[in-house]
Motif scaffolding. Sequence first.
Motif, PDB file in Angstrom:
ATOM      1  N   LEU A  99      -6.987  14.758  -1.941  1.00 47.87           N
ATOM      2  CA  LEU A  99      -6.925  14.529  -3.389  1.00 47.87           C
ATOM      3  C   LEU A  99      -6.905  15.848  -4.161  1.00 47.87           C
ATOM      4  CD1 LEU A  99      -6.696  12.468  -5.621  1.00 47.87           C
ATOM      5  CD2 LEU A  99      -9.187  12.181  -5.570  1.00 47.87           C
ATOM      6  N   THR A 100      -7.637  16.837  -3.687  1.00 48.63           N
ATOM      7  CA  THR A 100      -7.609  18.156  -4.318  1.00 48.63           C
ATOM      8  C   THR A 100      -6.201  18.740  -4.261  1.00 48.63           C
ATOM      9  OG1 THR A 100      -9.931  18.548  -3.774  1.00 48.63           O
ATOM     10  CG2 THR A 100      -8.600  20.489  -4.251  1.00 48.63           C
ATOM     11  N   ALA A 101      -5.565  18.649  -3.104  1.00 51.54           N
ATOM     12  CA  ALA A 101      -4.196  19.164  -2.947  1.00 51.54           C
ATOM     13  C   ALA A 101      -3.220  18.375  -3.819  1.00 51.54           C
ATOM     14  CB  ALA A 101      -3.777  19.102  -1.480  1.00 51.54           C
ATOM     15  N   LEU A 102      -3.398  17.059  -3.884  1.00 55.33           N
ATOM     16  CA  LEU A 102      -2.520  16.235  -4.710  1.00 55.33           C
ATOM     17  C   LEU A 102      -2.649  16.620  -6.188  1.00 55.33           C
ATOM     18  CD1 LEU A 102      -0.511  13.793  -4.726  1.00 55.33           C
ATOM     19  CD2 LEU A 102      -2.502  12.395  -5.322  1.00 55.33           C
ATOM     20  N   CYS A 103      -3.862  16.817  -6.664  1.00 56.30           N
ATOM     21  CA  CYS A 103      -4.068  17.202  -8.062  1.00 56.30           C
ATOM     22  C   CYS A 103      -3.407  18.550  -8.345  1.00 56.30           C
ATOM     23  CB  CYS A 103      -5.563  17.263  -8.382  1.00 56.30           C
ATOM     24  SG  CYS A 103      -6.381  15.655  -8.403  1.00 56.30           S
ATOM     25  N   ARG A 104      -3.547  19.493  -7.448  1.00 58.13           N
ATOM     26  CA  ARG A 104      -2.932  20.808  -7.622  1.00 58.13           C
ATOM     27  C   ARG A 104      -1.399  20.688  -7.662  1.00 58.13           C
ATOM     28  NH1 ARG A 104      -5.733  23.125  -4.035  1.00 58.13           N
ATOM     29  NH2 ARG A 104      -4.364  22.655  -2.287  1.00 58.13           N
ATOM     30  N   GLU A 105      -0.826  19.950  -6.726  1.00 57.54           N
ATOM     31  CA  GLU A 105       0.631  19.758  -6.700  1.00 57.54           C
ATOM     32  C   GLU A 105       1.127  19.022  -7.937  1.00 57.54           C
ATOM     33  OE1 GLU A 105       3.062  18.472  -3.608  1.00 57.54           O
ATOM     34  OE2 GLU A 105       2.240  19.879  -2.165  1.00 57.54           O
ATOM     35  N   ALA A 106       0.361  18.030  -8.382  1.00 59.87           N
ATOM     36  CA  ALA A 106       0.765  17.258  -9.561  1.00 59.87           C
ATOM     37  C   ALA A 106       0.836  18.157 -10.788  1.00 59.87           C
ATOM     38  CB  ALA A 106      -0.200  16.099  -9.784  1.00 59.87           C
ATOM     39  N   GLU A 107      -0.151  19.029 -10.958  1.00 59.47           N
ATOM     40  CA  GLU A 107      -0.113  19.950 -12.091  1.00 59.47           C
ATOM     41  C   GLU A 107       1.092  20.874 -11.994  1.00 59.47           C
ATOM     42  OE1 GLU A 107      -3.597  22.023 -13.334  1.00 59.47           O
ATOM     43  OE2 GLU A 107      -4.849  20.238 -13.135  1.00 59.47           O
ATOM     44  N   GLN A 108       1.372  21.388 -10.809  1.00 57.06           N
ATOM     45  CA  GLN A 108       2.519  22.281 -10.623  1.00 57.06           C
ATOM     46  C   GLN A 108       3.836  21.550 -10.892  1.00 57.06           C
ATOM     47  OE1 GLN A 108       1.840  23.765  -6.663  1.00 57.06           O
ATOM     48  NE2 GLN A 108       0.349  25.266  -7.353  1.00 57.06           N
ATOM     49  N   ALA A 109       3.855  20.241 -10.663  1.00 62.88           N
ATOM     50  CA  ALA A 109       5.059  19.444 -10.895  1.00 62.88           C
ATOM     51  C   ALA A 109       5.187  18.980 -12.346  1.00 62.88           C
ATOM     52  CB  ALA A 109       5.070  18.229  -9.962  1.00 62.88           C
ATOM     53  N   GLY A 110       4.177  19.272 -13.181  1.00 60.67           N
ATOM     54  CA  GLY A 110       4.267  18.940 -14.595  1.00 60.67           C
ATOM     55  C   GLY A 110       3.505  17.709 -15.046  1.00 60.67           C
ATOM     56  N   TYR A 111       2.683  17.139 -14.180  1.00 57.85           N
ATOM     57  CA  TYR A 111       1.885  15.978 -14.592  1.00 57.85           C
ATOM     58  C   TYR A 111       0.647  16.460 -15.329  1.00 57.85           C
ATOM     59  CZ  TYR A 111       4.912  13.223 -11.668  1.00 57.85           C
ATOM     60  OH  TYR A 111       6.013  12.620 -11.140  1.00 57.85           O
ATOM     61  N   TRP A 112       0.345  15.822 -16.472  1.00 59.79           N
ATOM     62  CA  TRP A 112      -0.829  16.215 -17.227  1.00 59.79           C
ATOM     63  C   TRP A 112      -1.966  15.195 -17.125  1.00 59.79           C
ATOM     64  CZ3 TRP A 112       3.898  15.666 -19.994  1.00 59.79           C
ATOM     65  CH2 TRP A 112       4.045  14.466 -20.695  1.00 59.79           C
ATOM     66  N   THR A 113      -1.677  14.003 -16.677  1.00 61.30           N
ATOM     67  CA  THR A 113      -2.730  13.003 -16.488  1.00 61.30           C
ATOM     68  C   THR A 113      -2.484  12.246 -15.196  1.00 61.30           C
ATOM     69  OG1 THR A 113      -3.024  12.692 -18.883  1.00 61.30           O
ATOM     70  CG2 THR A 113      -3.871  10.956 -17.449  1.00 61.30           C
ATOM     71  N   LEU A 114      -3.515  12.179 -14.371  1.00 62.71           N
ATOM     72  CA  LEU A 114      -3.490  11.331 -13.184  1.00 62.71           C
ATOM     73  C   LEU A 114      -4.503  10.226 -13.408  1.00 62.71           C
ATOM     74  CD1 LEU A 114      -3.441  13.954 -10.285  1.00 62.71           C
ATOM     75  CD2 LEU A 114      -1.513  12.788 -11.385  1.00 62.71           C
ATOM     76  N   GLN A 115      -4.137   9.030 -13.004  1.00 63.02           N
ATOM     77  CA  GLN A 115      -5.081   7.921 -13.116  1.00 63.02           C
ATOM     78  C   GLN A 115      -5.152   7.175 -11.799  1.00 63.02           C
ATOM     79  OE1 GLN A 115      -3.255   5.813 -16.444  1.00 63.02           O
ATOM     80  NE2 GLN A 115      -2.648   4.188 -15.060  1.00 63.02           N
ATOM     81  N   SER A 116      -6.280   6.529 -11.596  1.00 60.17           N
ATOM     82  CA  SER A 116      -6.486   5.690 -10.422  1.00 60.17           C
ATOM     83  C   SER A 116      -7.176   4.416 -10.855  1.00 60.17           C
ATOM     84  CB  SER A 116      -7.375   6.382  -9.382  1.00 60.17           C
ATOM     85  OG  SER A 116      -6.659   7.322  -8.645  1.00 60.17           O
ATOM     86  N   THR A 117      -6.801   3.335 -10.218  1.00 59.44           N
ATOM     87  CA  THR A 117      -7.500   2.069 -10.405  1.00 59.44           C
ATOM     88  C   THR A 117      -8.308   1.836  -9.138  1.00 59.44           C
ATOM     89  OG1 THR A 117      -5.732   1.212 -11.801  1.00 59.44           O
ATOM     90  CG2 THR A 117      -7.211  -0.406 -10.787  1.00 59.44           C
TER      91      THR A 117
END
Length: 172
Positions: A99-117
Motif C-alpha cells: 500500500l505504501t508503494a501504491l500510494c507513492r506510485e499513485a501520487e507520481q501518476a497524478g492522483y490526488w485522492t485515494l479512497q477505499s471501501t
Amino acid sequence: MSEITVRPMMPEDWTAVSKIYLEGIATEHATFQTNCPPYTAWDASHTRECRLVVLDDGVVAGWAALHRVDPRWCYRGVAEVSIYVGEKFRGKGLGYHLLTALCREAEQAGYWTLQSTVLQDNAPSRGLHLKCGFRVVGRRERIARDCHGRWLDTYLMERRCTADEPTGYKKL
C-alpha cells in the motif's frame, strides 16, 4: 528472513493474482464480490498504471490496483484502491509495503485522492489503511447485504496527496 519486493503487475501474474482475490472473497470480509472476473474484465475495470504485486521470496504474495471513481475530467485524480494479500502471507507486513508503494506510485501518476471501501468486519484492513495515511471519512450503514443476507456497514477511507500537487498532475 524473506526478501520482500514490490514490482509492477504483469498479465502473466493473473493466475496468482486471481487466486489471492478468490482467497479474499472467501473471507467474506474483503469484498461484496462473490466471484473473480476473467482477466479481460478485470483489466478493463482498473487503471493501466499503479498495478502492483508484492513478492515474498519471489512468490506473488499480494496485489494492489486502482479503479477510477468517476470518468469525468474533474475527478481524474481520484481512484479507489483494491489491495489483497494471500492467506498464507497475512500478518507479515506485506500489505504495508504494497500500500505504501501504491500510494507513492499513485501520487507520481497524478492522483490526488485515494479512497477505499472497507467492510465493517475487516479491522486489519482498516488498521493498514490508517497506518498508511488514510482516514475514515464516513461510515455507510446497512449499505449492502452479504451472501447470507446479513446487512453490512462499510467505512469510506481516504488518503490525500502529501504534496500541494501530485507529481504527474498536468494543468490544461
